[in-house]
Design a protein around this motif. Structure first.
Motif, PDB file in Angstrom:
ATOM      1  N   GLY A   1       0.816  -1.198   0.000  1.00  0.00           N
ATOM      2  CA  GLY A   1       0.000   0.000   0.000  1.00  0.00           C
ATOM      3  C   GLY A   1       0.854   1.254   0.000  1.00  0.00           C
TER       4      GLY A   1
ATOM      5  N   ASN B   1       0.982   5.141   1.164  1.00  0.00           N
ATOM      6  CA  ASN B   1       0.357   5.998   2.165  1.00  0.00           C
ATOM      7  C   ASN B   1       0.950   7.405   2.124  1.00  0.00           C
ATOM      8  OD1 ASN B   1      -1.473   4.268   4.061  1.00  0.00           O
ATOM      9  ND2 ASN B   1       0.319   3.005   3.627  1.00  0.00           N
TER      10      ASN B   1
ATOM     11  N   GLU C   1       2.786  -1.134   4.701  1.00  0.00           N
ATOM     12  CA  GLU C   1       1.761  -2.181   4.714  1.00  0.00           C
ATOM     13  C   GLU C   1       1.912  -3.034   3.463  1.00  0.00           C
ATOM     14  OE1 GLU C   1      -2.171  -0.521   4.698  1.00  0.00           O
ATOM     15  OE2 GLU C   1      -1.679   0.970   3.181  1.00  0.00           O
TER      16      GLU C   1
ATOM     17  N   GLU D   1      -4.158  -7.148  -3.679  1.00  0.00           N
ATOM     18  CA  GLU D   1      -4.172  -5.684  -3.649  1.00  0.00           C
ATOM     19  C   GLU D   1      -5.044  -5.163  -2.513  1.00  0.00           C
ATOM     20  OE1 GLU D   1      -4.786  -7.511  -6.317  1.00  0.00           O
ATOM     21  OE2 GLU D   1      -3.267  -7.033  -7.830  1.00  0.00           O
ATOM     22  N   GLU D   2      -6.217  -5.775  -2.332  1.00  0.00           N
ATOM     23  CA  GLU D   2      -7.101  -5.355  -1.244  1.00  0.00           C
ATOM     24  C   GLU D   2      -6.462  -5.634   0.108  1.00  0.00           C
ATOM     25  OE1 GLU D   2      -9.436  -5.695  -4.860  1.00  0.00           O
ATOM     26  OE2 GLU D   2      -8.067  -7.087  -3.875  1.00  0.00           O
TER      27      GLU D   2
ATOM     28  N   ALA E   1      -3.307  -5.657   0.833  1.00  0.00           N
ATOM     29  CA  ALA E   1      -2.238  -4.680   1.079  1.00  0.00           C
ATOM     30  C   ALA E   1      -2.792  -3.314   1.438  1.00  0.00           C
ATOM     31  CB  ALA E   1      -1.342  -4.566  -0.158  1.00  0.00           C
ATOM     32  N   ALA E   2      -4.042  -3.042   1.055  1.00  0.00           N
ATOM     33  CA  ALA E   2      -4.670  -1.760   1.363  1.00  0.00           C
ATOM     34  C   ALA E   2      -5.281  -1.731   2.756  1.00  0.00           C
ATOM     35  CB  ALA E   2      -5.755  -1.456   0.330  1.00  0.00           C
TER      36      ALA E   2
ATOM     37  N   GLY F   1      -8.302   6.286   1.931  1.00  0.00           N
ATOM     38  CA  GLY F   1      -8.069   4.931   2.405  1.00  0.00           C
ATOM     39  C   GLY F   1      -8.447   4.719   3.853  1.00  0.00           C
TER      40      GLY F   1
ATOM     41  N   LEU G   1      -9.885   0.667  -4.549  1.00  0.00           N
ATOM     42  CA  LEU G   1      -8.506   0.930  -4.958  1.00  0.00           C
ATOM     43  C   LEU G   1      -8.508   2.083  -5.956  1.00  0.00           C
ATOM     44  CD1 LEU G   1      -7.257  -2.740  -5.445  1.00  0.00           C
ATOM     45  CD2 LEU G   1      -7.028  -1.284  -3.424  1.00  0.00           C
TER      46      LEU G   1
ATOM     47  N   SER H   1      -0.594  10.380  -5.509  1.00  0.00           N
ATOM     48  CA  SER H   1      -0.932  10.595  -4.098  1.00  0.00           C
ATOM     49  C   SER H   1      -0.894  12.076  -3.746  1.00  0.00           C
ATOM     50  CB  SER H   1       0.041   9.816  -3.210  1.00  0.00           C
ATOM     51  OG  SER H   1      -0.208  10.048  -1.842  1.00  0.00           O
TER      52      SER H   1
ATOM     53  N   LYS I   1      -7.305   3.477  -1.834  1.00  0.00           N
ATOM     54  CA  LYS I   1      -5.850   3.406  -1.737  1.00  0.00           C
ATOM     55  C   LYS I   1      -5.171   3.236  -3.083  1.00  0.00           C
ATOM     56  CE  LYS I   1      -3.626   3.095   1.483  1.00  0.00           C
ATOM     57  NZ  LYS I   1      -3.409   2.087   2.534  1.00  0.00           N
TER      58      LYS I   1
ATOM     59  N   VAL J   1      -2.064   1.180  -4.675  1.00  0.00           N
ATOM     60  CA  VAL J   1      -1.350  -0.044  -4.350  1.00  0.00           C
ATOM     61  C   VAL J   1      -0.328  -0.345  -5.436  1.00  0.00           C
ATOM     62  CG1 VAL J   1      -1.567  -2.556  -4.028  1.00  0.00           C
ATOM     63  CG2 VAL J   1      -3.247  -1.010  -2.986  1.00  0.00           C
TER      64      VAL J   1
END
Length: 307
Positions: A39, A41, A67, A118-119, A121-122, A153, A278, A294, A302, A304
């Motif tokens: 993820g 951030n 993460e 992916e989910e 890691a988010a 997120g 995502l 970002s 999020k 990813v």
């Protein structure tokens, strides 16, 4: 040797470059995983830019990423409940932008087969933050919680955790994200001038009992104090200058809530009620582009990186 993405100096996203690092060996209480997804951030880019250099110095070159999701490849002394081959997700202080990373076993959870890489890691940072903030803020069933940055997120999971506990959520977001918030059971309002009046009009009985700032926009802190009636009822996870208003910055420096957070998130997932949107999925090699996205803000969910 293994690959990672790091920055050797502070600067814009272009300072992120691939490097070779030794495959880490797990120490006592640690697990090593082969990373499948990581993820992205706001902390990652704030460290990279040097914004936090005076308060949180890092050794350069530094590999960001807090993460991840992946497969266990080795466990350290004293670790129980995990074995090589297990599919897991978890949080770490750094090092996630890599092919291999070490995690403390108590910050790791088993990934259900029904949850995508992916989910997964988010989930760790947002879930732990949401659980911690709701617990330490003391918000209770039947109360109304104001969440700034509700479509991001952390905000997305925060409002889902709150709704599952019988808490009404009013969430600030751009107009484009209002339908998304309604689908998650929140009452959306647009931020900007006149926010306090819009929140009062939207909240049941016009009352707001607690507020969480997950956006970092400075103008939202005074409004939150006005609406809740006290700085003690407001917490920020995004504005380090909020102490000027007497508001607590909750960055997770004390007790961690990984186990409780993962249990809450997976319970929602098993019930078919967990939404982990995502905003963008990119390969690890495009970490710089992920940071540019970002920095633009107005994310829904999020970003990813996949390995």
């Amino acid at each position: 040797m293994t690959k990672a993405i790091a920055f050797a100096q502070y600067g814009d996203p272009e300072v992120l470059h691939p490097i070779d690092v030794e495959v880490p060996e797990p120490g006592p209480g640690q697990v090593r995983i082969a990373v499948r997804a990581v993820g992205v951030n706001p902390l990652d880019r704030r460290l990279r830019s040097g914004e936090l250099a005076e308060r949180f110095a890092v050794d350069l070159p530094f590999v960001p990423g807090c993460e991840v999701a992946g497969t266990v490849t080795a466990v350290g002394e004293g670790v129980t409940g995990f074995a090589p081959g297990d599919e897991v997700f978890g949080g770490t202080m750094s090092g996630g932008y890599a092919e291999h990373v070490l995690l403390a076993a108590d910050s790791v959870g088993h990934k259900p087969a029904s949850l995508g890489w992916e989910e997964a890691a988010a989930l760790p940072t947002a879930a732990e933050t949401a659980e911690r903030v709701l617990t330490e803020l003391g918000v209770r069933a039947g109360e109304t919680l104001l969440v700034h940055g509700a479509a991001g997120g952390v905000g997305t999971l925060l409002l889902q955790f709150a709704r599952a506990r019988g808490i009404t959520v009013v969430g600030t977001a751009s107009e484009a994200n209002h339908d998304h918030l309604r689908e998650l059971g929140a009452i959306p309002v647009t931020y900007g001038e006149g926010l306090a009046d819009r929140v009062r009009a939207a909240a049941p009985g016009g009352a707001v009992h607690r507020a969480v700032d997950a956006s970092g926009r400075g103008d939202e802190i005074p409004v939150s104090i006005e609406l809740t009636g006290s700085a003690d009822r407001v917490v920020t996870i995004a504005n380090t200058a909020a102490h000027e208003h007497g508001v607590r910055f909750n960055g997770g420096n004390g007790e961690r809530y990984h186990r409780q957070a993962y249990a809450a998130a997976l319970a929602l997932h098993e019930a078919g009620a967990l939404s982990l949107p995502l905003h963008r999925v990119l390969p690890l090699a495009e970490a710089a582009q992920a940071h540019r996205i970002s920095e633009q803000g107005h994310l829904r969910g999020k970003i990813v990186l996949t390995v």
